[in-house]
Every structure is written in C-alpha cells, then in structure tokens.
Scaffold this motif. Structure first.
Motif, PDB file in Angstrom:
ATOM      1  N   LYS A 237      -2.668  -5.859  17.690  1.00 37.73           N
ATOM      2  CA  LYS A 237      -2.664  -6.957  18.658  1.00 37.73           C
ATOM      3  C   LYS A 237      -4.061  -7.561  18.749  1.00 37.73           C
ATOM      4  CE  LYS A 237       0.906  -4.762  21.497  1.00 37.73           C
ATOM      5  NZ  LYS A 237       1.208  -4.102  22.800  1.00 37.73           N
ATOM      6  N   THR A 238      -4.085  -8.859  18.957  1.00 35.54           N
ATOM      7  CA  THR A 238      -5.370  -9.538  19.146  1.00 35.54           C
ATOM      8  C   THR A 238      -5.168 -10.810  19.953  1.00 35.54           C
ATOM      9  OG1 THR A 238      -7.333 -10.439  18.055  1.00 35.54           O
ATOM     10  CG2 THR A 238      -5.206 -10.868  16.995  1.00 35.54           C
ATOM     11  N   GLY A 254       3.198 -14.078  18.777  1.00 34.86           N
ATOM     12  CA  GLY A 254       2.424 -13.946  20.010  1.00 34.86           C
ATOM     13  C   GLY A 254       1.106 -13.259  19.724  1.00 34.86           C
ATOM     14  N   ARG A 255       0.871 -12.108  20.385  1.00 37.74           N
ATOM     15  CA  ARG A 255      -0.367 -11.349  20.181  1.00 37.74           C
ATOM     16  C   ARG A 255      -0.254 -10.373  19.017  1.00 37.74           C
ATOM     17  NH1 ARG A 255      -1.859  -7.712  24.041  1.00 37.74           N
ATOM     18  NH2 ARG A 255      -4.044  -8.006  23.498  1.00 37.74           N
ATOM     19  N   ILE A 256       0.960 -10.169  18.508  1.00 43.16           N
ATOM     20  CA  ILE A 256       1.168  -9.143  17.479  1.00 43.16           C
ATOM     21  C   ILE A 256       0.999  -9.748  16.084  1.00 43.16           C
ATOM     22  CG2 ILE A 256       2.811  -7.516  16.492  1.00 43.16           C
ATOM     23  CD1 ILE A 256       4.107  -7.354  19.282  1.00 43.16           C
ATOM     24  N   VAL A 257       0.172  -9.082  15.293  1.00 46.22           N
ATOM     25  CA  VAL A 257      -0.093  -9.530  13.922  1.00 46.22           C
ATOM     26  C   VAL A 257       0.355  -8.437  12.953  1.00 46.22           C
ATOM     27  CG1 VAL A 257      -1.873 -10.232  12.273  1.00 46.22           C
ATOM     28  CG2 VAL A 257      -2.078 -10.891  14.685  1.00 46.22           C
ATOM     29  N   GLN A 258       1.034  -8.855  11.877  1.00 46.15           N
ATOM     30  CA  GLN A 258       1.398  -7.933  10.804  1.00 46.15           C
ATOM     31  C   GLN A 258       0.854  -8.484   9.495  1.00 46.15           C
ATOM     32  OE1 GLN A 258       5.449  -6.021  11.175  1.00 46.15           O
ATOM     33  NE2 GLN A 258       5.812  -7.819  12.437  1.00 46.15           N
ATOM     34  N   ILE A 259       0.156  -7.634   8.752  1.00 46.41           N
ATOM     35  CA  ILE A 259      -0.428  -8.040   7.475  1.00 46.41           C
ATOM     36  C   ILE A 259      -0.030  -7.018   6.420  1.00 46.41           C
ATOM     37  CG2 ILE A 259      -2.550  -8.597   6.236  1.00 46.41           C
ATOM     38  CD1 ILE A 259      -3.923  -9.137   8.866  1.00 46.41           C
ATOM     39  N   LYS A 260       0.491  -7.503   5.296  1.00 46.78           N
ATOM     40  CA  LYS A 260       0.908  -6.575   4.247  1.00 46.78           C
ATOM     41  C   LYS A 260      -0.287  -6.233   3.353  1.00 46.78           C
ATOM     42  CE  LYS A 260       2.649 -10.344   1.325  1.00 46.78           C
ATOM     43  NZ  LYS A 260       3.850 -10.918   0.697  1.00 46.78           N
ATOM     44  N   ALA A 261      -0.268  -5.001   2.881  1.00 41.94           N
ATOM     45  CA  ALA A 261      -1.306  -4.517   1.971  1.00 41.94           C
ATOM     46  C   ALA A 261      -0.649  -3.625   0.927  1.00 41.94           C
ATOM     47  CB  ALA A 261      -2.364  -3.734   2.740  1.00 41.94           C
ATOM     48  N   HIS A 262      -1.206  -3.624  -0.283  1.00 48.20           N
ATOM     49  CA  HIS A 262      -0.575  -2.886  -1.376  1.00 48.20           C
ATOM     50  C   HIS A 262      -1.151  -1.487  -1.564  1.00 48.20           C
ATOM     51  CE1 HIS A 262       0.616  -7.045  -2.267  1.00 48.20           C
ATOM     52  NE2 HIS A 262       1.666  -6.500  -2.843  1.00 48.20           N
ATOM     53  N   ASP A 263      -2.386  -1.258  -1.082  1.00 51.81           N
ATOM     54  CA  ASP A 263      -2.983   0.069  -1.254  1.00 51.81           C
ATOM     55  C   ASP A 263      -4.081   0.261  -0.219  1.00 51.81           C
ATOM     56  OD1 ASP A 263      -5.201  -1.424  -2.205  1.00 51.81           O
ATOM     57  OD2 ASP A 263      -4.425  -1.301  -4.269  1.00 51.81           O
ATOM     58  N   ALA A 264      -4.691   1.449  -0.237  1.00 52.12           N
ATOM     59  CA  ALA A 264      -5.713   1.800   0.760  1.00 52.12           C
ATOM     60  C   ALA A 264      -6.931   0.891   0.666  1.00 52.12           C
ATOM     61  CB  ALA A 264      -6.119   3.261   0.583  1.00 52.12           C
ATOM     62  N   ALA A 265      -7.308   0.510  -0.557  1.00 48.93           N
ATOM     63  CA  ALA A 265      -8.475  -0.367  -0.731  1.00 48.93           C
ATOM     64  C   ALA A 265      -8.239  -1.717  -0.055  1.00 48.93           C
ATOM     65  CB  ALA A 265      -8.748  -0.562  -2.229  1.00 48.93           C
ATOM     66  N   CYS A 279     -13.399 -10.259  15.083  1.00 53.13           N
ATOM     67  CA  CYS A 279     -12.052 -10.424  15.625  1.00 53.13           C
ATOM     68  C   CYS A 279     -11.617  -9.086  16.221  1.00 53.13           C
ATOM     69  CB  CYS A 279     -11.092 -10.861  14.516  1.00 53.13           C
ATOM     70  SG  CYS A 279      -9.398 -11.106  15.053  1.00 53.13           S
ATOM     71  N   PRO A 280     -11.655  -8.940  17.542  1.00 54.12           N
ATOM     72  CA  PRO A 280     -11.319  -7.652  18.158  1.00 54.12           C
ATOM     73  C   PRO A 280      -9.816  -7.384  18.068  1.00 54.12           C
ATOM     74  CG  PRO A 280     -11.684  -9.302  19.853  1.00 54.12           C
ATOM     75  CD  PRO A 280     -11.996  -9.969  18.550  1.00 54.12           C
TER      76      PRO A 280
END
Length: 310
Positions: A237-238, A254-265, A279-280
């Motif tokens: 959330k931000t 709204g305040r909820i953000v979802q970002i996809k990532a393929h690996d830990a890096a 960006c807190p």
C-alpha cells in the motif's frame, strides 16, 4: 452412449448479429469432459453470454455445433435440455407461487415425479428450508437466487451451468452454494462456471478457458495457467505516486499496488526503485501470482496481438 462422450462440446461455434456485421463468437471450439469443474472467463463483451445462450437453446449459432452428452442442442433439443441445469444471471421468477410450488412445477416441466425427497434436500442444502412456503415475491434478492439454483438442480441434471451465480450475493450464500456444488461435482456432475470473481474460479475450476472478442485466448488446466505467468507478485500500500518506470507493470486499486516480478533480482530492483523515488510503502507482501494476474496478462497479450495484426 460412448463413455468418452464429452459432457459439453463446442465445435467451431460462431455467432453474428446485425446481418453479420457484429461477430460475437468466432470459431470457438473446446470440450468439457464428464465430471470436470470448468471455468469460462472473459471481460464483458467477450462472448460468454452468447455461448451460454446457444448452449441453453435460447439463441441459435450462426455456424458450428454444440452438444450436451452427445445430444445436439438444435437437432436433439429435448434430450440436451434435460441433461442441463442452468442458473441464469438474471433473477427470473413467477410471483404467484411459493418456493416449494415453484420447485414442484419445475420438476413437472422435466417429467420428474415423486421428487419431494430431493426437493427437501435442495431446500436444506441451499438454506431455503424455512422459506419453503413463502411466496417468491416476499424473498430477498439473495433468497431468489438460491431458488434459481434449486430450480436448475431439481431434475438432477448431469451437467450444471452456473452463469455468474454469485454476482451481488452475500458471503454466506457463496459459501453455501460452493459447498453444495462441490459436493455434486464430487458425485460426478459436470460443472461449467462463468464468473468475474477470479478467486472463485482459481479455487474451484480444474480447467479454464479465457475468451476475448469471441475467441479462445487461453485453454489449460488452472495449475498450468498459473505456472505460465510471472511467478512472483509484490503487493503493498502507498499514498504516493509510483515512479513512472514502474507504472507500466503495476496494477493499482486505490492504495493497493501489485507489481509482477520474475525472480528475486527483479524484486530487489523494484524495491530499490521505490526507495530511490522516496515512495513510502506499507504492508508489503511477496507472494505467487494468482488467476487475476494471469487473466490480465492474457487479455493484454491478446490486445497487443490484435494491434500488431491491424
């Protein structure tokens, strides 16, 4: 009947309106096997309702064929319709009868006699036992939807079609409905579900087809679809604006953000970008992608394909 006969078979089904100018379905083909719990997903206007209407005999396909347990829905309509139990989106009811009378009439429509024991079981399992003698007009919207489910199941159809069955209903009804439908599925009934609640589809469906603009854009087991997309999702959330470099790969509600990532890096890169932009964030979770992520990725991929073809 051969034991491998599909419960439902769509064979190159097309549907056009306005003299062929509007194409709602464009060569849709897939089979649903007996005993499957199958999900049909797609945005509004994808063609789901057209497909269900053709299956139910409420609309005629412009091309192709649809069969239920080997019975053509046009040439062998009576047998196909008897094998189906359909829960429609719309609340359709007769205001002049009680709940029990409504189910008795529906039984008679299918020629089912001495059906009181099964009607009692439906009333009990769908939380309608105390409403059995209530007039349909007196029921709330949620209770009317329960009656629609009971009507669809009153003749014990081997194939059950649920068209947005939990749209606008309370949590209690959802749980009651899914417990009962899951039981029927375990007992061998085939279930076809359309829903906009993708968490339901992910939890219930063994296989899923995704429709976009009248075409199948994905058809696979639920587990395979989930494996085929980005494996990791960051959720947080931000109250701040995201850095422009992250906006394209983000889903913001709204305040909820979802970002996809393929690996830990890539996870570390995203978090570093957020820190550099001051960006807190709060309530950070790192989890697996869900069916909603797969769905959005598939729809975007199809849009890009359509754009490239144009």
């Amino acid at each position: 009947m051969h034991p491998t006969t599909p419960a439902i078979s769509f064979q190159n089904v097309s549907k056009t309106y306005r003299g062929g100018r509007v194409r709602a379905l464009d060569g849709v083909s897939f089979d649903i096997q007996p005993g499957e719990f199958f999900g049909l997903l797609g945005p509004n206007g994808a063609g789901k309702t057209s497909l269900i209407s053709i299956l139910a005999g409420l609309a005629r396909a412009s091309g192709g064929a649809v069969k239920v347990l080997g019975h053509d829905v046009v040439d062998d309509y009576a047998a196909a319709r008897k094998a189906l139990g359909i829960v429609p989106q719309e609340l359709v009811f007769d205001p002049f009868f009680s709940v029990r009378e409504t189910l008795r009439i529906q039984s008679g429509y299918f020629g089912v006699q001495n059906n009181e024991a099964w009607i009692d079981e439906l009333l009990e399992n769908l939380g309608l036992a105390d409403k059995a003698h209530a007039n349909m007009r007196q029921l709330s919207g949620g209770m009317k939807r329960r009656v629609l489910v009971a009507q669809a199941l009153v003749h014990r159809p081997p194939v059950i079609v649920l068209d947005e069955p939990t749209a606008g209903v309370d949590v209690e009804l959802r749980q009651t409905l899914w417990q009962f439908i899951a039981r029927l599925n375990r007992e061998g009934h085939t279930v076809l579900l359309t829903t906009h609640y993708l968490e339901e589809a992910e939890a219930l469906c063994q296989r899923i087809a995704m429709l976009k603009l009248g075409r199948i854009v994905a058809l696979d087991s639920t587990s395979a679809l989930l494996k085929g997309t980005a494996s990791t999702m960051l959720r947080f959330k931000t109250d701040s604006a995201l850095p422009i470099s992250l906006l394209e790969q983000s889903r913001v509600t709204g305040r909820i953000v979802q970002i996809k990532a393929h690996d830990a890096a890539e996870v570390e890169t995203i978090l570093g970008t957020l820190r550099a932009a001051a960006c807190p964030i709060e309530d950070l979770e790192i989890g697996r992608a869900d069916l909603e992520d797969v769905f959005i990725e598939m729809m975007q991929r199809e849009e890009e394909h359509q754009g490239a073809a144009a």
